[in-house]
Each structure stands twice: as structure tokens, then as C-alpha cells.
Design an enzyme around this catalytic site. Structure first.
Site, mmCIF file in Angstrom:
data_model
loop_
_atom_site.group_PDB
_atom_site.id
_atom_site.type_symbol
_atom_site.label_atom_id
_atom_site.label_comp_id
_atom_site.label_asym_id
_atom_site.label_seq_id
_atom_site.Cartn_x
_atom_site.Cartn_y
_atom_site.Cartn_z
ATOM 1 N N ASP A 84 -0.577 10.965 -3.405
ATOM 2 C CA ASP A 84 -0.135 10.059 -3.238
ATOM 3 C C ASP A 84 1.271 10.994 -2.758
ATOM 4 O OD1 ASP A 84 0.937 7.460 -2.671
ATOM 5 O OD2 ASP A 84 2.150 7.889 -4.118
ATOM 6 N N GLU B 210 -1.569 13.029 0.907
ATOM 7 C CA GLU B 210 -0.859 11.442 1.873
ATOM 8 C C GLU B 210 0.690 12.041 2.581
ATOM 9 O OE1 GLU B 210 1.556 7.783 2.129
ATOM 10 O OE2 GLU B 210 1.569 8.851 -0.389
#
EC number: 2.4.1.18
Length: 722
Positions: free
Chosen positions: A402, A455
Site C-alpha cells: 500500500d 500501489e
């Protein structure tokens, strides 16, 4: 009073083992000392009462030197001051150090890849005595103690041993059983006391509790050996990969609001995903976190699967069942930041430890979170070991990392003057870059075939390229550009789409610069962005037709696929973590038919190499015509490794049928519709080509042959030569 006694009594002794436990006497004998503030009296079994040292809660007894008849860890009995009951005990200060010197060295170097096996709490036996070994990293403090119900949360009763200058403290406490709650009490260098959960705790109690739990050693017997062996040879670059992203706590809920357990998800989720022909699921973070509304992205227990859904072995069984069913499991992993909750990592010793001390590097003002100090060996070790932990202990097949962009740039989401340049004056976070490269190298070195997926929302180069050629070493990267451009396009009224045609075609400029995943994730259906179905323009019928078309384009475009739960049946409302999905909608034909489209798209993507073999390679894609902006039509070829393995795809982004629409094709014979998103079966108008399309010997668009087709409104055709 003896200075050692005074400091032990007050809870300020830096090394309690220097006074407690066995110690030689000048005349050659041995004295055993123990500290028990709750005891009225203490006796050594077989040797009588110990002597209370005046004015203290310390007891001692002169005993023969440890032998077979007088063991190293003599049994004690002590009488409770309040109730007068007698209890059995063994003094924890008679045990030698348990953490090995090599472990300490590797921890200090940041190269202990299995740190969870050393730090944290571990139910074990030492010298035949059953208990729990505790170990924690807390440098530059005066004392660390284990506290819990077993010692009335009194930090004086079980102070730990410090291991030189490593910053590691440890103690083996006899009699502490699996399931015992505990925390660490830290007396820092400023004489302030802080109480913290265990950073390496492998189990935590259910929120709102914030206590760590002595974990059960897993007894789980894995059934997925064939899957793991095949994973080591997984040619993911050329294999289909369609991912169903979900939040386990809101996929389904019980009527009373209780979460589905891993056991219940095994029984319901796995058949559901299998029926839709997905190859993988991606779980939003399942590490322990205090706040449901954080979706799991503000982690307080990096090594503890959340208690919300069951035990760690329940989670193992869920992953195992996925593998047996042929489904891979990806996990969201959050090394970019952590919350400020005072019971967890934040200011762990009362001062910054896991976070960077300078707030210009150590804090996300926008998110209200703290940033790891990636340049500190022990912190880097904590995170890399954690990545390996989820793969090793739970057989996770990949980590979606993330917020990578926030790690790469020192000025991420900061105004001028709010960030600190690197040593070369630049904005790149050199320590975080080194960490990501090392993490990827280590993970792929230990676990071939396991994926790491970034990401990353910027144009940072070579995110998914090997470290040895200057890349970050990720397997894949989310294609945020494709997602943003194409959602912007599909939300346009069809009458205006011809003015935005480049939003569909621009991605081919960079589509093969990285190994891309095309994400339609949870982030796109929250915060007033509207659900996937609600984004679609037009009336009720057109909204569904647009979404069917958009999903077909998702699968026609090169790249691995990801779709968030609820989007497969057209949830109208935005995702709400407090509620389950609107499952009642699937009883309506239009919503259920949307699932049929996804089921068939996944099946075609899985079964036809033309749709997946060259997901990361320009050899797998060719425009037939990308210039028909006036009619908002795209036509293209997807190509497999076999030259004859081709699929023709046409997409009509207007609600107007196009009759006798001619395109060039690469082969003579016939083409058949293998997918028409306007089929009545999918809730469409059943406009199409009756299944078969003859090839005509008319050169067109650089091809020697061509076909005339009927393009249904707001629909996609997938054509295969036959």
C-alpha cells in the site's frame, strides 16, 4: 537498605538478574533470591521458608549449590497476602539468557529474516520447565517489564534482562500459559513509564481490547503442498490473473452485525469466487487494527491476524481451502505508515523509535499517521521479517504493498518548507527506496513465485523491474493512469465521448513500461466517488449496458485484472465498511446478469491465451482501428504466443447500433461471437450477428480480408476465428 534491593523494590533496577536468582556467597555457598510483592510468605519446596529481607518484598534462602538433589530451578510455594491461599511458582531469575548471540547480531544488522521466531512471546519449555519466553526491542531505556493479570499489572514483579547494547530485553516466566494477556511496561531514560503492546505479538485480543496474547503454537496441517510446489514454477507473466478484492468484515455480516468468521468465509466466499472464475482474491489488511473504519490500513499489530474473524489457525485453514480450490490469496500489506495510538508502536519508548524522529520525515499530516524510520536496521528488520511472516506462516501468495508513492518521495503531500531533502538535496527517500529493493529481493529469494504488487501512483521508473537493473524489484504495479483515464471516459455522456476518445487509447503509449495490474479497487467506490454502477451515465438500462461494456474493455486491455467486491453485481450504493454488501440486489435480473458477464469474461480470460499470454508485452495487442472517435468505436486484436491464436474485439461506446460496420481481419473463413455483452442472457437487447460472421475478400485497414458486423449499442463483441 542494600542499593540493589532498593532499586528492585522501586522498579528501577536495570539488571534484576544481577541480584535475583542464584548468586554465590563468599563462603562458597549459594543464595536464591526472588521478588514477590503479592506474597505473605515464600518457601522452597523441600527446604523450608525463605527469609523476607527487611522492609522489602524480596525473599532469600541459603541453599546447597544446584545439583540433582537441589535443582537449578527449585519449586517455590507462596502465600497470597490477601486471601492466604498457597500457589506454586518457579523463580524466573534462575534461567540463563535464551536469545542467542547470533540472533542479536542479525537483529542489529537488520538481517534477521525470521525475527518473529525470536522476538515476541513464545510458549515453550526451558530446562524442562513450562512457561513463556518474552523478548522485545526497546533500546536506551532503564527498565522493561512484562505485565499482565498474572502479576496484577505490576511492572516491578517481572523486570526483564537486557542483552548488552542490542536493545533487546528478555525473560522466561514459568507457568505463563497460552492465551495469557500481557503488555510491556517501559521505564524510559526520562523516568517516564509507558505501557505498550508487543510489536511482535502473534495474537491480540478483540478490539476494543489492546492487550497482546500469548499465542498457541500452530498445530495446523497444511493440505496445499501441490499448490506451493506449482507456485514455485508459476509463470505469472504469461498466466491469467483476475483478482477479486474484498474486505472480509463487510463482504457479508450476520443479521446482528457480527462478522463472518474465517470458517464461514471458507464455506461461502470460496464457492462464490470459484463460480465467478476468479484466479485470486485480494484481502484488504487483516493484521490487527483498532478501528474498523480504517479498513485495516492503520495497523497496530503487524504480526497478529485480527481477532475479528477467528484464530490464526482459522486463517491458515481459510488460505489452505482457497489453494485446494485453485484460488490464490493476495494480502494488502502496509509498511508505509502506522497510527498514533499510544498503546502500539507510536513513541514506543516514550520517544520516537519505529518512526523517524523528525516530523518532516516521520509524520503524514494529511493522514494523521507516522512514517517508519526506514534507515534504522531494527525497523527495516521488523518490516522485512513481517513480509516473510505472512508468506511463511500463512502461505500468502503475494503482497499488495500500500501507498508506495508516499514512501518514495520526501515531499509527498507536503508543502514547501514541510519536508526535509535527502543528503543530495533531492526529494527521493533514499532509505525507503533501499528498503523496498531489499524487501523485494528477500521475498523473491525465499519464495519464488510469490508476487509483490506496488500501489504506486506516479511515474517513478522501473517499479516492476529487477533490482539488479535499477528497478524497485516489484512483480507488478497498479496502473492508476489507466484507471483514472478510463473511469473519466466512461462517466461521460455518450454524446460527448467522441471528444475524449484519447482517454481510451492513451494507455497504449506506456502499457508495457511496467508489469501492470488494472485496478478497479475499493478506492474508486468510496468518498463520494460513487459505486461502479452509479458512475454510469444514462437511464437504468444504459447504466447496466455501459458497465457491461466497461468490464469487457477491462478484460480486452492488456494487464492483470482487479475488481472490488460488490462491483460484480452492480451495487448502487458506495461501499460502507459498517454494512455487508447489498446482496438483495442479486435477486433482480439486471444485477444477477452482470455477474454472468463477469463469470464469462473471467472464463474467456482464463481459457484463451490471446487474452492473457502477452499481458505485459506489446506483441499481444494490435489496433485494428483506434481512430473512429466520431462513432466512439474501438477495434483491436489480442494475440497469444501461437500466431493463429487471435481474438478480435470491438467496442461500441454509444447507445446507437452500428450496422454493416466493416473492419479488417487477419484470417479468412468465419468468425463467431464468443462474447456479446448485449446478449439477452446478460440483460441486453440481443442485437448481434447470430453467432457467425463470414469473412469477405475485401482488403481493409491494411488487412487482406474484412468483415461486416452489427455492433450492438453500448456493447462489446469478442470474435474468434473458426
Amino acid at each position: 537498605m542494600n542499593e540493589n534491593l532498593r532499586r528492585i523494590q522501586q522498579g528501577t533496577h536495570h539488571d534484576p538478574f544481577d541480584w535475583l536468582g542464584w548468586h554465590p556467597l563468599p563462603d562458597g555457598g549459594q543464595v536464591l533470591r526472588t521478588f514477590m510483592p503479592a506474597a505473605e510468605a515464600v518457601e522452597v519446596v523441600g527446604h523450608g521458608l525463605m527469609t523476607r529481607l527487611e522492609g522489602t518484598d524480596c525473599f532469600e534462602a541459603r541453599l546447597p549449590s544446584p545439583t540433582d538433589s537441589a535443582p537449578s530451578h527449585p519449586a517455590l510455594r507462596w502465600q497470597d497476602k490477601q486471601a492466604g491461599n498457597w500457589h506454586d511458582a518457579v523463580c524466573p531469575y534462575t534461567f540463563p539468557p535464551q536469545v542467542g548471540d547470533l540472533d542479536l547480531h542479525l537483529l542489529g544488522q537488520g538481517r534477521h529474516h525470521h525475527a518473529w521466531k525470536v522476538l515476541g512471546s513464545h510458549f515453550t519449555s526451558v530446562d524442562g520447565v513450562i512457561g513463556t519466553l518474552f523478548a522485545v526491542w526497546a533500546p536506551a531505556v532503564k527498565r522493561v517489564s512484562v505485565i499482565g493479570d498474572f502479576n496484577a499489572w505490576d511492572g516491578r514483579r517481572h523486570p526483564m534482562r537486557v542483552r548488552g547494547d542490542s536493545g533487546v530485553w528478555e525473560i522466561f516466566i514459568p507457568g505463563i500459559a497460552v492465551g495469557t494477556s500481557y503488555k510491556y511496561e517501559i521505564l524510559n531514560r526520562h523516568d517516564a513509564i509507558v505501557v505498550k503492546t508487543d510489536p511482535y505479538a502473534q495474537q491480540m485480543f478483540m478490539r476494543p481490547e489492546t492487550t497482546s496474547r500469548v499465542p498457541t503454537d500452530t498445530l495446523y496441517f497444511w493440505q496445499d503442498s501441490a499448490w506451493i510446489a506449482a507456485r514455485e514454477q508459476f509463470d505469472w507473466q504469461h498466466q491469467p490473473m483476475s483478482v477479486y478484492e474484498l474486505h472480509p468484515g463487510s463482504w457479508r455480516k450476520h443479521p446482528d452485525g457480527r462478522f463472518y468468521s474465517w470458517v464461514e468465509l471458507t464455506e461461502t466466499l470460496i464457492p462464490y469466487v470459484t463460480d465467478l472464475n476468479y484466479t485470486h482474491i485480494e484481502l484488504m489488511p487483516v493484521a490487527e487494527h483498532p478501528l474498523d473504519e480504517s479498513w485495516g490500513y492503520q495497523v497496530s499489530g503487524y504480526y497478529a491476524p485480527t481477532a475479528r474473524y477467528g484464530t490464526p489457525d482459522d486463517f491458515r485453514a481459510f488460505v489452505d481451502a482457497c489453494h485446494v480450490a485453485g484460488i490464490g490469496v493476495l494480502l494488502d500489506w502496509v509498511p508505509a505508515h502506522f497510527p498514533k495510538d499510544d498503546f502500539a508502536l507510536a513513541k514506543f519508548t516514550g520517544e520516537p523509535l519505529y518512526e523517524h524522529a523528525d516530523p518532516r520525515r516521520g509524520e503524514h499530516q494529511d493522514w494523521g499517521t507516522l512514517i517508519f524510520d526506514f534507515g534504522r536496521n531494527e525497523v527495516k528488520n521488523f518490516l522485512i521479517s513481517n513480509a516473510l511472516y505472512w508468506i511463511d506462516e500463512f502461505h500468502i501468495d503475494g503482497l499488495r504493498v500500500d501507498a508506495v508513492a508516499s514512501m518514495l518521495y520526501l515531499d509527498y503531500s507536503r508543502k514547501a518548507g514541510e519536508w526535509l531533502p535527502n543528503q543530495y538535496g533531492g526529494r527521493e527517500n533514499i532509505e525507503a527506496i533501499a528498503f523496498l529493493r531489499e524487501m523485494n529481493t528477500v521475498v523473491h529469494g525465499y519464495f519464488p513465485g510469490v508476487l509483490t504488487i506496488a500501489e504506486e501512483s506516479t511515474s517513478w521508473p522501473a517499479v516492476s523491474r529487477p533490482v539488479e537493473i535499477g528497478g524497485l524489484g516489484f512483480s507488478m504495479k497498479w496502473n492508476m493512469g489507466w484507471m483514472n483515464d478510463n473511469l473519466k471516459y466512461i462517466e461521460q455522456n455518450p454524446v460527448h465521448r467522441k471528444y475524449h476518445h484519447n482517454l481510451l487509447t492513451f494507455s497504449q503509449i506506456y502499457a508495457y513500461s511496467e508489469n501492470f495490474v488494472l485496478p478497479l479497487s475499493h478506492d474508486e467506490v468510496v468518498h463520494l466517488k460513487r459505486s461502479m454502477l452509479d458512475k454510469m451515465p444514462g437511464d437504468y438500462w444504459q447504466a447496466f449496458a455501459n458497465l457491461r461494456l466497461f468490464y469487457a474493455w477491462h478484460y480486452a486491455h492488456p494487464g492483470k485484472k482487479l475488481l472490488f467486491m460488490g462491483s460484480e453485481f452492480g451495487q448502487w450504493a458506495e461501499w460502507n465498511v459498517k454494512k455487508e454488501l447489498d446482496w438483495a440486489l442479486v435477486s433482480f435480473p439486471a444485477h444477477d446478469s452482470l455477474r454472468h458477464v463477469l463469470r464469462d469474461l473471467n472464463r474467456l480470460y482464463r481459457d484463451l491465451p490471446a487474452l492473457h499470454h502477452y499481458d505485459f508485452d506489446g506483441r499481444g495487442f494490435q489496433w485494428i482501428d483506434c481512430h473512429d472517435s466520431d462513432q466512439s468505436v474501438l477495434s483491436l486484436i489480442r494475440q497469444g504466443e501461437n500466431p493463429d491464436d487471435k481474438l478480435i474485439i470491438l467496442l461500441n461506446f454509444t447507445p446507437v447500433p452500428r450496422y454493416a460496420y466493416r473492419i479488417g481481419v487477419p484470417a479468412a473463413g468465419h468468425y463467431r461471437e464468443v462474447l456479446n455483452t448485449d446478449s439477452e442472457y446478460y440483460g441486453g437487447s440481443n442485437c448481434g450477428n447470430a453467432g457467425m460472421i463470414p469473412v469477405q475478400p475485401h482488403a481493409w485497414m491494411g488487412f487482406e480480408h474484412s468483415v461486416e458486423v452489427t455492433l450492438p449499442p453500448l456493447a462489446a463483441l469478442f470474435l474468434q476465428a473458426c
